[in-house]
Design a protein around this motif. Sequence first.
Motif, PDB file in Angstrom:
ATOM      1  N   ARG A 167      -1.342  10.486   1.940  1.00  0.00           N
ATOM      2  CA  ARG A 167      -0.169   9.621   1.764  1.00  0.00           C
ATOM      3  C   ARG A 167       0.014   8.677   2.952  1.00  0.00           C
ATOM      4  NH1 ARG A 167       4.951  12.666  -0.770  1.00  0.00           N
ATOM      5  NH2 ARG A 167       5.541  10.468  -0.950  1.00  0.00           N
ATOM      6  N   ASN A 168      -1.115   8.105   3.387  1.00  0.00           N
ATOM      7  CA  ASN A 168      -1.099   7.109   4.447  1.00  0.00           C
ATOM      8  C   ASN A 168      -1.867   5.887   4.001  1.00  0.00           C
ATOM      9  OD1 ASN A 168       0.210   7.609   7.146  1.00  0.00           O
ATOM     10  ND2 ASN A 168      -0.754   9.599   6.816  1.00  0.00           N
ATOM     11  N   VAL A 169      -1.621   4.783   4.700  1.00  0.00           N
ATOM     12  CA  VAL A 169      -2.266   3.514   4.363  1.00  0.00           C
ATOM     13  C   VAL A 169      -2.913   2.944   5.608  1.00  0.00           C
ATOM     14  CG1 VAL A 169      -1.907   1.167   3.525  1.00  0.00           C
ATOM     15  CG2 VAL A 169      -0.599   3.056   2.534  1.00  0.00           C
ATOM     16  N   MET A 170      -4.185   2.583   5.506  1.00  0.00           N
ATOM     17  CA  MET A 170      -4.895   1.915   6.592  1.00  0.00           C
ATOM     18  C   MET A 170      -4.967   0.423   6.267  1.00  0.00           C
ATOM     19  SD  MET A 170      -6.787   1.432   9.260  1.00  0.00           S
ATOM     20  CE  MET A 170      -7.065   3.077   9.875  1.00  0.00           C
ATOM     21  N   TYR A 201     -13.173   3.463   4.150  1.00  0.00           N
ATOM     22  CA  TYR A 201     -13.833   4.494   4.950  1.00  0.00           C
ATOM     23  C   TYR A 201     -12.868   5.049   5.994  1.00  0.00           C
ATOM     24  CZ  TYR A 201     -16.988   6.647   8.325  1.00  0.00           C
ATOM     25  OH  TYR A 201     -17.584   7.522   9.190  1.00  0.00           O
ATOM     26  N   ASP A 202     -12.131   4.160   6.654  1.00  0.00           N
ATOM     27  CA  ASP A 202     -11.163   4.608   7.660  1.00  0.00           C
ATOM     28  C   ASP A 202     -10.058   5.448   7.030  1.00  0.00           C
ATOM     29  OD1 ASP A 202     -12.541   3.399   9.666  1.00  0.00           O
ATOM     30  OD2 ASP A 202     -11.179   1.713   9.922  1.00  0.00           O
ATOM     31  N   GLY A 255       0.812  -1.209   0.000  1.00  0.00           N
ATOM     32  CA  GLY A 255       0.000   0.000   0.000  1.00  0.00           C
ATOM     33  C   GLY A 255       0.845   1.258   0.000  1.00  0.00           C
ATOM     34  N   LEU A 256       1.935   1.261   0.791  1.00  0.00           N
ATOM     35  CA  LEU A 256       2.817   2.426   0.835  1.00  0.00           C
ATOM     36  C   LEU A 256       3.491   2.668  -0.501  1.00  0.00           C
ATOM     37  CD1 LEU A 256       4.462   2.067   4.366  1.00  0.00           C
ATOM     38  CD2 LEU A 256       3.013   3.943   3.570  1.00  0.00           C
ATOM     39  N   ARG A 304      -4.989   8.409  -0.116  1.00  0.00           N
ATOM     40  CA  ARG A 304      -5.197   7.669   1.123  1.00  0.00           C
ATOM     41  C   ARG A 304      -5.664   6.284   0.709  1.00  0.00           C
ATOM     42  NH1 ARG A 304      -7.318  12.768   1.589  1.00  0.00           N
ATOM     43  NH2 ARG A 304      -6.807  14.004   3.432  1.00  0.00           N
ATOM     44  N   LEU A 305      -5.022   5.242   1.212  1.00  0.00           N
ATOM     45  CA  LEU A 305      -5.339   3.890   0.772  1.00  0.00           C
ATOM     46  C   LEU A 305      -5.832   3.035   1.932  1.00  0.00           C
ATOM     47  CD1 LEU A 305      -3.436   4.901  -1.563  1.00  0.00           C
ATOM     48  CD2 LEU A 305      -2.771   2.520  -1.844  1.00  0.00           C
TER      49      LEU A 305
END
Length: 340
Positions: free
Chosen positions: A65-68, A57-58, A9-10, A32-33
Amino acid sequence: ASGSGAAAGLHLAEALALAGAIAGRELVLRPRLGVVDYPDPIGELRRLDEHARAAMYDAERMAPRNVMVLTAAAHELRVRRAGLGLHLGIALDTAAAGRNPDLTVEYIPRIDPATRRVFGVRARPRWQPAADDPQALSAILAGDSGLRERLASWTLHQACRDSARWSAEGLELRLAVELPATQPAMPGFTAEIEKLIARVRFEPTLLDLELAGSLAGDDELERVAEVLAAVRALGPRIVLAHVDDRVSLRDLRRMPIDGLAVDRATIDRLGPTLWPTVATLARGFGLRLAVGNIDAPAALAALDPHEPNELAGALFGAAVPAGLVPELVRAQSVRPDRPA
């Protein structure tokens, strides 16, 4: 493994964030992923689809530029917290009708840096069913603004009753209560504060209302600023809580506020320039400055040479129930810091 999902994801987020051009104009994406990770995704396609939507959703609520990454265990935790959220709503109903032993308010000592003595307390709700999961309450409230506002209102009312009782016993303390920044925009907020002051016979000049979170736009900012001016005229101080690098000069000029509050964890997360920047803003606007979550002498020393007006954290004492507050403060014989 969850690590491989996060790494993939990153890499994708970084690739999408590379600057490009369309029709001669630079284009920069801020992705945002949401990523789900399962040992056997093919055997759980229906659950995988459900959890992928939840991860997306989160991710929408995260910084760019973040991954959940959502694993099966994380989803189970989500389900448990959703159940806790339902029970919290019921607990607030019963607390409004009387007393609920599972829902209480505890108080964090507020320290004068010059004397290292307690001059006030900060109210914090404690809900016993979530005690074994320290992040549960904040996670529940982050996903339910209505529940967050109900709990904040209940905490405010209970804390003012406790403070009025301390004053009747001859002990006056500054009381800080955190509210969602959007709550003053709700109809009747000023009238609610007026009725609360009259009903519990609370001294309003001892109250600090700390606003947490962001506002949706200029219209909401204008509404909140207008209400805060009316509330401030009743006596309470208004403080912007959890200040970070998103605080703007424009907001500080437009909001009728008396102070800023920043968490030590936020200073650590955003780097060494945040603290002197916030301290300079506070000094320039004539605002009081509080720092919370100071848990070690090194964290306190790192604030030099900018001394705040208030400190709090494990280094100065743990949160205590209302019944122990007089004992905590009388041991130091402190007079409250009243507004000028």
